[in-house]
Design a protein around this motif. Structure first.
Motif, mmCIF file in Angstrom:
data_model
loop_
_atom_site.group_PDB
_atom_site.id
_atom_site.type_symbol
_atom_site.label_atom_id
_atom_site.label_comp_id
_atom_site.label_asym_id
_atom_site.label_seq_id
_atom_site.Cartn_x
_atom_site.Cartn_y
_atom_site.Cartn_z
ATOM 1 N N VAL A 1 49.435 44.216 42.105
ATOM 2 C CA VAL A 1 49.195 44.160 40.659
ATOM 3 C C VAL A 1 47.814 43.563 40.381
ATOM 4 C CG1 VAL A 1 50.021 43.237 38.464
ATOM 5 C CG2 VAL A 1 51.663 43.971 40.197
ATOM 6 N N GLY A 2 47.433 42.552 41.158
ATOM 7 C CA GLY A 2 46.124 41.938 40.972
ATOM 8 C C GLY A 2 44.986 42.914 41.220
ATOM 9 N N THR A 3 45.148 43.806 42.192
ATOM 10 C CA THR A 3 44.130 44.822 42.455
ATOM 11 C C THR A 3 43.968 45.750 41.259
ATOM 12 O OG1 THR A 3 44.595 44.740 44.836
ATOM 13 C CG2 THR A 3 43.448 46.686 43.997
ATOM 14 N N VAL A 4 45.099 46.120 40.647
ATOM 15 C CA VAL A 4 45.031 46.976 39.450
ATOM 16 C C VAL A 4 44.339 46.238 38.308
ATOM 17 C CG1 VAL A 4 46.388 48.178 37.705
ATOM 18 C CG2 VAL A 4 47.075 48.283 40.111
ATOM 19 N N VAL A 5 44.731 44.977 38.099
ATOM 20 C CA VAL A 5 44.107 44.183 37.029
ATOM 21 C C VAL A 5 42.607 44.026 37.277
ATOM 22 C CG1 VAL A 5 44.010 41.873 35.986
ATOM 23 C CG2 VAL A 5 46.222 42.948 36.447
ATOM 24 N N GLY B 1 34.949 44.032 28.803
ATOM 25 C CA GLY B 1 33.563 44.036 28.375
ATOM 26 C C GLY B 1 32.688 44.531 29.516
ATOM 27 N N PRO B 2 31.660 43.775 29.878
ATOM 28 C CA PRO B 2 30.740 44.247 30.912
ATOM 29 C C PRO B 2 31.207 43.992 32.339
ATOM 30 C CG PRO B 2 30.002 42.129 30.078
ATOM 31 C CD PRO B 2 31.220 42.500 29.274
ATOM 32 N N ILE B 3 32.359 43.342 32.545
ATOM 33 C CA ILE B 3 32.739 42.955 33.901
ATOM 34 C C ILE B 3 34.115 43.472 34.276
ATOM 35 C CG2 ILE B 3 31.370 40.842 33.693
ATOM 36 C CD1 ILE B 3 34.037 39.314 33.554
ATOM 37 N N ARG B 4 34.301 43.573 35.578
ATOM 38 C CA ARG B 4 35.623 43.754 36.179
ATOM 39 C C ARG B 4 35.814 42.598 37.153
ATOM 40 N NH1 ARG B 4 33.833 49.091 35.661
ATOM 41 N NH2 ARG B 4 35.348 50.529 34.748
ATOM 42 N N PHE B 5 37.017 42.048 37.211
ATOM 43 C CA PHE B 5 37.234 40.868 38.032
ATOM 44 C C PHE B 5 37.396 41.201 39.510
ATOM 45 C CE2 PHE B 5 38.759 39.050 33.916
ATOM 46 C CZ PHE B 5 37.730 38.141 33.786
ATOM 47 N N GLY B 6 37.671 42.455 39.849
ATOM 48 C CA GLY B 6 37.800 42.815 41.256
ATOM 49 C C GLY B 6 38.890 42.004 41.931
ATOM 50 N N PRO B 7 38.626 41.463 43.137
ATOM 51 C CA PRO B 7 39.647 40.690 43.851
ATOM 52 C C PRO B 7 40.155 39.475 43.084
ATOM 53 C CG PRO B 7 37.860 41.276 45.319
ATOM 54 C CD PRO B 7 37.410 41.652 43.938
ATOM 55 N N ALA B 8 39.351 38.928 42.147
ATOM 56 C CA ALA B 8 39.804 37.776 41.369
ATOM 57 C C ALA B 8 41.021 38.118 40.513
ATOM 58 C CB ALA B 8 38.673 37.259 40.468
ATOM 59 N N GLY B 9 41.304 39.407 40.320
ATOM 60 C CA GLY B 9 42.515 39.792 39.599
ATOM 61 C C GLY B 9 43.756 39.243 40.276
ATOM 62 N N ALA B 10 43.730 39.140 41.614
ATOM 63 C CA ALA B 10 44.875 38.589 42.344
ATOM 64 C C ALA B 10 45.097 37.121 41.996
ATOM 65 C CB ALA B 10 44.664 38.749 43.848
ATOM 66 N N LEU C 1 41.003 41.801 52.939
ATOM 67 C CA LEU C 1 42.402 41.397 53.062
ATOM 68 C C LEU C 1 42.530 39.878 53.006
ATOM 69 C CD1 LEU C 1 45.350 42.161 53.572
ATOM 70 C CD2 LEU C 1 44.865 42.096 56.029
ATOM 71 N N GLY C 2 41.676 39.169 53.748
ATOM 72 C CA GLY C 2 41.728 37.708 53.725
ATOM 73 C C GLY C 2 41.478 37.149 52.342
ATOM 74 N N LEU C 3 40.518 37.729 51.632
ATOM 75 C CA LEU C 3 40.199 37.264 50.280
ATOM 76 C C LEU C 3 41.379 37.444 49.340
ATOM 77 C CD1 LEU C 3 38.171 36.349 48.109
ATOM 78 C CD2 LEU C 3 37.470 38.731 47.902
ATOM 79 N N LEU C 4 41.994 38.616 49.371
ATOM 80 C CA LEU C 4 43.126 38.881 48.473
ATOM 81 C C LEU C 4 44.298 37.956 48.774
ATOM 82 C CD1 LEU C 4 43.006 42.786 48.384
ATOM 83 C CD2 LEU C 4 42.549 41.249 46.475
ATOM 84 N N ILE C 5 44.581 37.748 50.056
ATOM 85 C CA ILE C 5 45.688 36.854 50.426
ATOM 86 C C ILE C 5 45.412 35.439 49.925
ATOM 87 C CG2 ILE C 5 46.827 35.734 52.378
ATOM 88 C CD1 ILE C 5 46.561 38.377 53.895
ATOM 89 N N PRO D 1 34.881 32.872 46.858
ATOM 90 C CA PRO D 1 34.792 34.188 47.488
ATOM 91 C C PRO D 1 34.894 35.350 46.500
ATOM 92 C CG PRO D 1 36.256 32.752 48.742
ATOM 93 C CD PRO D 1 35.936 32.036 47.466
ATOM 94 N N ALA D 2 35.673 35.197 45.436
ATOM 95 C CA ALA D 2 35.823 36.290 44.469
ATOM 96 C C ALA D 2 34.503 36.622 43.795
ATOM 97 C CB ALA D 2 36.861 35.921 43.414
ATOM 98 N N ILE D 3 33.658 35.624 43.589
ATOM 99 C CA ILE D 3 32.366 35.858 42.952
ATOM 100 C C ILE D 3 31.459 36.627 43.914
ATOM 101 C CG2 ILE D 3 30.359 34.757 41.897
ATOM 102 C CD1 ILE D 3 32.268 32.351 41.318
ATOM 103 N N LEU D 4 31.513 36.271 45.191
ATOM 104 C CA LEU D 4 30.749 37.012 46.197
ATOM 105 C C LEU D 4 31.202 38.465 46.240
ATOM 106 C CD1 LEU D 4 28.777 37.175 48.590
ATOM 107 C CD2 LEU D 4 30.659 36.433 50.062
#
Length: 522
Positions: free
Chosen positions: A19-23, A29-38, A413-417, A482-485
């Motif tokens: 679900v976090g990947t979808v979010v 606005g101008p951004i997508r959170f990417g892995p930070a959605g998790a 994978l490590g980042l999402l976990i 890591p999510a910002i990177l």
């Protein structure tokens, strides 16, 4: 449903990741959170039931260690190569952290927050778990953890917004090298009208261009290292467009008939580096001119097309363009491996040894004044060891590098976990305080802390003359998230992002551990 999720933590984490990947793909606005959605989905799910966030310490440590180790391995060579160039950036980051600490102390007093809560907010805004541990040990209460859980997402969001604003901008970068991703390589055929030694041609000595084909007296062959150019010779020049044009103007003039189109006597092909005997060695060490009468002109690494030079170290998964006499292609294939299957298989032994070394270094505790101790922990330990091993490339038969596709897969994978488990663990504390007046004041302090830090780091980046991509990576390392990177890498393909991150991540952790205790007593 909550009972099922509480009894099956692995199921819960996988659902949060999905679900976090979808979010993370939804634009805000101008951004997508990417892995930070998790992270944000984990906070929401963890708030539903306290059992969902229990006992996830091992999972968090595993995910974080995998992420930072793979980042270190990938960025290590570039970091040490650019260390002298990045020293002003590192010194500037330390100064900024001191200023941010003063701003956090002043802000906490104005907002009426306790030192313990302010210390947790400081650690959360700068997303430093080791700093939180130091603050909690100093306070002896759960106040720092509450401040951390509220401030953590604030730090992530504010920094991502700043990265989004700067990463694709341009400003003068006198102290930064150009990105290999942005150079673009061309190859042209040039007729020589100015004879002389090839080594004296502009671009030859410094490696900014590469030569491959040579036609002389109606015969085509691979150019030699110590070639004496003659009037009427034709030669292929490879490199960035500006450097190639300058070389062509010096030698003579460009001709329309491109030697590389005639493959009757000399041929070329891209070969996959899958041999462990070739990986971790420089192009010069492989000595292709002597062994196969050939020359390497380009190296494709992920999305980067690199101009070959003798000091360039090959990595597993690189695609190398080699120009050789027709009939020697098979010899090059045996030398480099050229096996998709081999390169897709991870060397679990070297990966395990590297991670074990990193985690062991993270356990080493150093005493500091005031009865406080310092340990790199599972974040900085694997990163530091990964950088050192990435710089070494190989030790005897052990190749420390990972094929880039495998590196990126393990890293993601490590980042999402890590982010999903962190969100689940902090969900309860976040829900309990986030929507109260105290929580609002804590969030304001976090926004002030990270806003001042991010703004000053952008000024430092511009002031020391580094590029926006390196500044964005440095900002991710400064905040330690890591999510910002990952977000920065998603917005821009540039190896300087990882290099900037690696320059400040471990340094930032150490300095924050010391300074958070200043916040906790003032």
């Amino acid at each position: 449903m909550l009972d099922v999720l509480a009894e099956n933590q692995l199921l819960t984490i996988m659902l949060v990741l999905a679900v976090g990947t979808v979010v993370g793909t939804i634009p805000f606005g101008p951004i997508r959170f990417g892995p930070a959605g998790a992270l944000f989905v984990g906070l929401a799910v963890g708030a539903l039931d306290p059992r969902l966030g229990e006992g996830l310490g091992l999972v968090q440590t595993l995910g974080l260690a995998l992420f930072v180790y793979t980042v270190g391995v990938a960025a290590g060579a570039g970091f040490f190569r650019d260390l002298r160039r990045q020293l002003p950036l590192m010194a500037g980051a330390v100064v900024v952290l001191v200023v941010v600490t003063g701003a956090a102390v002043l802000g906490a007093r104005l907002l009426g927050l306790s030192p313990a809560l302010a210390a947790g907010s400081y650690a959360g805004a700068l997303t430093s778990t080791p700093a939180l541990a130091a603050a909690a040990a100093q306070a002896g209460t759960q106040e720092p953890a509450v401040g951390y859980s509220i401030s953590y997402p604030v730090g992530v969001v504010v920094t991502i917004l700043v990265v989004a604003a700067i990463i694709n901008r341009s400003w003068p970068t006198p102290r930064d090298s150009a990105s290999a991703a942005g150079e673009g390589l061309i190859d042209i055929s040039v007729e020589v009208t100015r004879p002389g030694p090839l080594r004296d041609v502009p671009g030859a000595a410094d490696g900014s261009v590469r030569f491959s084909y040579l036609r002389r007296d109606g015969q085509t062959r691979v150019v030699g290292d110590h070639e004496q150019m003659r009037t009427g010779d034709r030669v292929v020049v490879v490199g960035p467009e500006q450097a190639v044009r300058a070389t062509a103007d010096h030698l003579g003039h460009r001709v329309d008939e491109h030697l590389a189109h005639d493959r009757r006597e000399v041929d070329y092909r891209r070969f996959l580096v899958s041999s462990k005997d070739a990986a971790g060695r420089t192009i010069g060490e492989l000595d292709l001119p002597t062994r196969v009468e050939g020359v390497v002109t380009r190296v494709r690494r992920g999305d980067l097309d690199l101009l070959a030079h003798d000091d360039l170290t090959l990595e597993l998964g690189d695609r190398v363009r080699v120009v050789v006499p027709r009939g020697r292609l098979r010899d090059v294939s045996r030398l480099l491996g050229d096996s998709e299957r081999s390169v897709s298989e991870i060397d679990a032994f070297s990966l395990g040894v590297g991670l074990a070394l990193g985690l062991a270094v993270g356990l080493v505790t150093l005493p500091l004044p005031g009865g406080v101790s310092l340990a790199l922990g599972s974040a900085a330990g694997p990163l530091v060891i990964g950088m050192v091993l990435g710089r070494l490339e190989r030790t005897g038969p052990l190749v420390w590098g990972l094929p880039l596709p495998a590196n990126l897969t393990i890293r993601q994978l490590g980042l999402l976990i890590f982010l999903g488990a962190t969100g689940l663990s902090a969900g309860q504390a976040f829900a309990a305080e986030a929507f109260t007046l105290l929580g609002l004041r804590t969030a304001v302090l976090a926004a002030l802390t990270v806003g001042v830090g991010a703004g000053l780091m952008v000024l430092v980046g511009r002031g020391v003359g580094i590029s926006p991509p390196r500044t964005a990576g440095a900002l991710a390392g400064f905040v330690g998230q890591p999510a910002i990177l990952a977000y920065a890498n998603g917005r821009c393909t540039d190896e300087r992002i990882d290099s900037g991150y690696a320059a400040l991540f471990a340094l930032g952790i150490i300095v924050k551990i010391v300074l958070v205790q200043v916040v906790g007593v003032l």
